[in-house]
Write an enzyme that holds these catalytic residues in place. Structure first.
Site, PDB file in Angstrom:
ATOM      1  N   ASP A 230       0.826  -1.209   0.000  1.00  0.00           N
ATOM      2  CA  ASP A 230       0.000   0.000   0.000  1.00  0.00           C
ATOM      3  C   ASP A 230       0.863   1.264   0.000  1.00  0.00           C
ATOM      4  O   ASP A 230       0.486   2.268  -0.610  1.00  0.00           O
ATOM      5  CB  ASP A 230      -0.907  -0.017   1.251  1.00  0.00           C
ATOM      6  N   HIS A 235       4.821   4.921  -2.707  1.00  0.00           N
ATOM      7  CA  HIS A 235       5.178   6.245  -2.175  1.00  0.00           C
ATOM      8  C   HIS A 235       6.595   6.279  -1.579  1.00  0.00           C
ATOM      9  O   HIS A 235       7.366   7.192  -1.860  1.00  0.00           O
ATOM     10  CB  HIS A 235       4.166   6.690  -1.125  1.00  0.00           C
TER      11      HIS A 235
HETATM   12  O1  LIG Z   1      -2.127   5.629  -1.415  1.00  0.00           O
HETATM   13  C1  LIG Z   1      -2.404   5.694  -0.244  1.00  0.00           C
HETATM   14  O2  LIG Z   1      -2.059   6.821   0.428  1.00  0.00           O
HETATM   15  C2  LIG Z   1      -2.706   7.173   1.640  1.00  0.00           C
HETATM   16  C3  LIG Z   1      -1.826   8.224   2.308  1.00  0.00           C
HETATM   17  O3  LIG Z   1      -1.770   9.367   1.492  1.00  0.00           O
HETATM   18  P1  LIG Z   1      -1.533  10.805   2.121  1.00  0.00           P
HETATM   19  O4  LIG Z   1      -1.536  11.706   0.941  1.00  0.00           O
HETATM   20  O5  LIG Z   1      -2.666  11.047   3.091  1.00  0.00           O
HETATM   21  O6  LIG Z   1      -0.233  10.764   2.831  1.00  0.00           O
HETATM   22  C4  LIG Z   1      -2.913   5.967   2.536  1.00  0.00           C
HETATM   23  O7  LIG Z   1      -3.662   6.312   3.688  1.00  0.00           O
HETATM   24  C5  LIG Z   1      -3.647   4.897   1.766  1.00  0.00           C
HETATM   25  O8  LIG Z   1      -3.770   3.733   2.578  1.00  0.00           O
HETATM   26  C6  LIG Z   1      -2.878   4.534   0.512  1.00  0.00           C
HETATM   27  O9  LIG Z   1      -3.650   3.657  -0.291  1.00  0.00           O
END
Ligand SMILES: O=C1O[C@H](COP(=O)(O)O)[C@@H](O)[C@H](O)[C@H]1O
Ligand SMILES: NC(=O)C1=CN([C@@H]2O[C@H](COP(=O)(O)OP(=O)(O)OC[C@H]3O[C@@H](n4cnc5c(N)ncnc54)[C@H](OP(=O)(O)O)[C@@H]3O)[C@@H](O)[C@H]2O)C=CC1
Length: 487
Positions: A230, A235
């Site tokens: 995830d 990221h």
């Molecule tokens: O892609 C995702 O990102 C979010 C966190 O993103 P953010 O911009 O709030 O830092 C994450 O909570 C989610 O589980 C995931 O699929």
């Protein structure tokens, strides 16, 4: 503003992502005058009609756009762009009216797949068969793109039958964050950092992406994915590559993506099990977040008592190249942590020869912290003489700080999806992930996940509202370092 009008066709337009993120982002672009006056936004879903789609979308704009940015005239202009097609995505015949609508205008076409990746192939095939595609089409693919290298490659193959790589925009919304893009400016526009950014001067780097939220009712998706798929596969690896890459030849999409791929290729496989492992898996237990009691992961709604899914990962990664030999990159990310915090901390090496008070030797180091969210900014810890009359030259650490919101006088930082949608409309791929990039990232994560499959130990528990399991602290402390949470 783009010089061409575009039709932006959103598949899954009544779903959570489209309603919570995409339509509000398009509204903001429209307000800022960044959408061509003739551009249309066509929502595609398996039920409803134009009226119900517009009223749902306006309700959600009222919910997700800050009140002071909701301007009646601008909302009216925006809703006039909205149209709807009712299609079951796997029904080829359903695409005929969409093709007719698109053929009425000579607009660029952006197909945004805001739905499950298993549908990306069938949607592409049906768009092709119904004559919706031409050379001015682009397609946006949401994450997660598969659950390992093999499934990701299969989806890429399917979509690749109908779109060229230059037409495919793979989303990682972290790349749309202004502070993440700023990593390129910070590193390559500042000679000060350019000359120090290597193993001669840097001792180690931390990348933390801590989340306060839990799984938000997404058990079905999350329990299959876990925090590794995830968050780390996409990221965290994007942040790592932007931090570690060589200077690109220029700012073009491929120049940047070539360098990111080289970092992924240089990532050493990581030992994920056994006493000398460099990976810690954690799972939150009940605890208190923001003064509120929250259940543990295994007590979330829909929980499977046999789950061994992790909600936290910490990794000591190593990049095997000339620039980074011997510099550990410590990554950590988790759900239900103490606070929402994404930051990169670069620790510089001390001077080889030290002349100050011996008791202060351990603080005599510089540290650069890049706060990605919230309270976006940068801080550089430097040493000064303490301003007093004592005989000794005592050192005092202080910080040079930049707070983006206040210091740059921005009253709002655009949401990541605004930037990403704008770049798709402009036809600029530099903030999107290339096929080889995503597949190298999967390859690295797969070797680690495979090791977990051979290990029947459960993830280490950590209380919701804490900074993660003890093992994550030990991982970094073994090297004489510790996680930083301050700016
Ligand atoms: O892609 C995702 O990102 C979010 C966190 O993103 P953010 O911009 O709030 O830092 C994450 O909570 C989610 O589980 C995931 O699929
Ligand atoms: N929501 C988010 O914050 C994020 C989402 N994503 C990704 O974006 C994508 C969409 O997520 P999300 O919006 O949350 O999911 P949702 O389930 O809320 O939305 C998906 C939409 O697709 C529709 N759909 C599914 N199958 C069909 C079909 N055969 N024909 C027509 N419509 C269909 C669903 O309709 P119905 O309701 O009728 O089933 C639903 O409206 C996923 O890939 C997700 O991983 C990525 C990052 C963040």
């Amino acid at each position: 503003m783009s010089s061409h009008a575009s039709d932006i066709i959103i598949f899954g337009a009544r779903g959570d992502l489209a309603q919570r993120k995409l339509l509000p982002a398009l509204y903001q672009l429209d307000r800022a005058g960044l959408l061509h006056p003739q551009s249309r936004i066509i929502g595609v879903s398996r039920d409803g009609n134009r009226d119900s789609f517009i009223s749902q979308s306006l309700e959600n704009l009222a919910r997700y756009v800050p009140e002071k940015e909701q301007v009646t005239q601008e909302i009216e202009t925006f809703s006039a762009r909205l149209d709807h097609q009712c299609i079951s995505f796997t029904d080829a015949k359903g695409y005929v009216p969409l093709a007719e609508l698109l053929l009425q205008k000579h607009h660029d076409r952006v197909f945004y797949y805001a739905t499950a990746a298993s549908l990306f192939g069938p949607i592409s095939q049906n768009l092709h068969a119904s004559g919706c595609l031409n050379s001015n089409c682009r397609v946006v693919l949401e994450k997660p793109l598969g659950h390992n290298h093999e499934s990701s490659a299969a989806i890429n193959d399917e979509v690749g039958k109908y779109f060229t790589e230059a037409q495919i925009y793979r989303i990682d919304h972290y790349l749309g964050k202004e502070t993440v893009q700023n990593l390129i400016a910070l590193r390559f526009a500042n000679p000060l950092f350019g000359s120090q950014w290597n193993c001669d001067h840097i001792s180690h780097i931390e990348i933390t992406v801590a989340e306060k939220v839990g799984i938000e009712g997404r058990w079905g998706y999350f329990d299959e994915a876990g925090q590794m798929r995830d968050m780390v596969q996409n990221h965290l690896l994007q942040l790592l590559t932007l931090t570690a890459m060589e200077p690109p030849l220029d700012l073009s999409a491929d120049a940047i993506r070539n360098e990111k791929v080289r970092v992924l290729q240089a990532l050493a496989p990581v030992k994920a099990v056994g006493p000398d492992k460099h990976v810690i898996r954690g799972r939150y237990t009940e605890g208190v977040v923001d003064g509120k009691s929250v259940p543990g992961y295994m007590n979330e709604e829909g929980a499977n008592p046999n789950s061994s899914t992790e909600t936290f990962v910490a990794i000591k990664a190593e990049i095997r190249n000339w620039r980074w030999a011997g510099v550990p990159f410590y990554l950590r990310t988790g759900k239900r942590m103490k606070q929402k915090l994404s930051q990169i901390t670069v620790h510089f090496k001390p001077h080889a020869y030290y002349i100050f008070n011996e008791n202060q030797r351990s603080v005599a180091r510089n540290r650069l912290t890049i706060r990605l969210q919230p309270e976006e900014g940068i801080s550089l810890k430097i040493l000064n003489k303490d301003q007093d009359l004592s005989q000794a030259m005592n050192l005092r650490a202080g910080s040079l700080r930049l707070d983006f919101a206040n210091d740059f006088g921005r009253n709002r930082i655009p949401d990541a999806y605004e930037r990403l949608l704008l770049e798709v409309v402009r036809g600029n791929q530099y903030l999107f992930v290339r096929r080889d990039e995503i597949e190298h990232a999967w390859h690295w994560c797969d070797q680690l996940i495979e090791q977990w499959k051979q290990d029947d130990s459960a993830p280490q528990g950590y209380s919701a509202g804490s900074w993660g399991p003890k093992g994550a602290d030990l991982l970094i402390m073994k090297d004489g370092n510790c996680w930083q949470e301050d700016l």
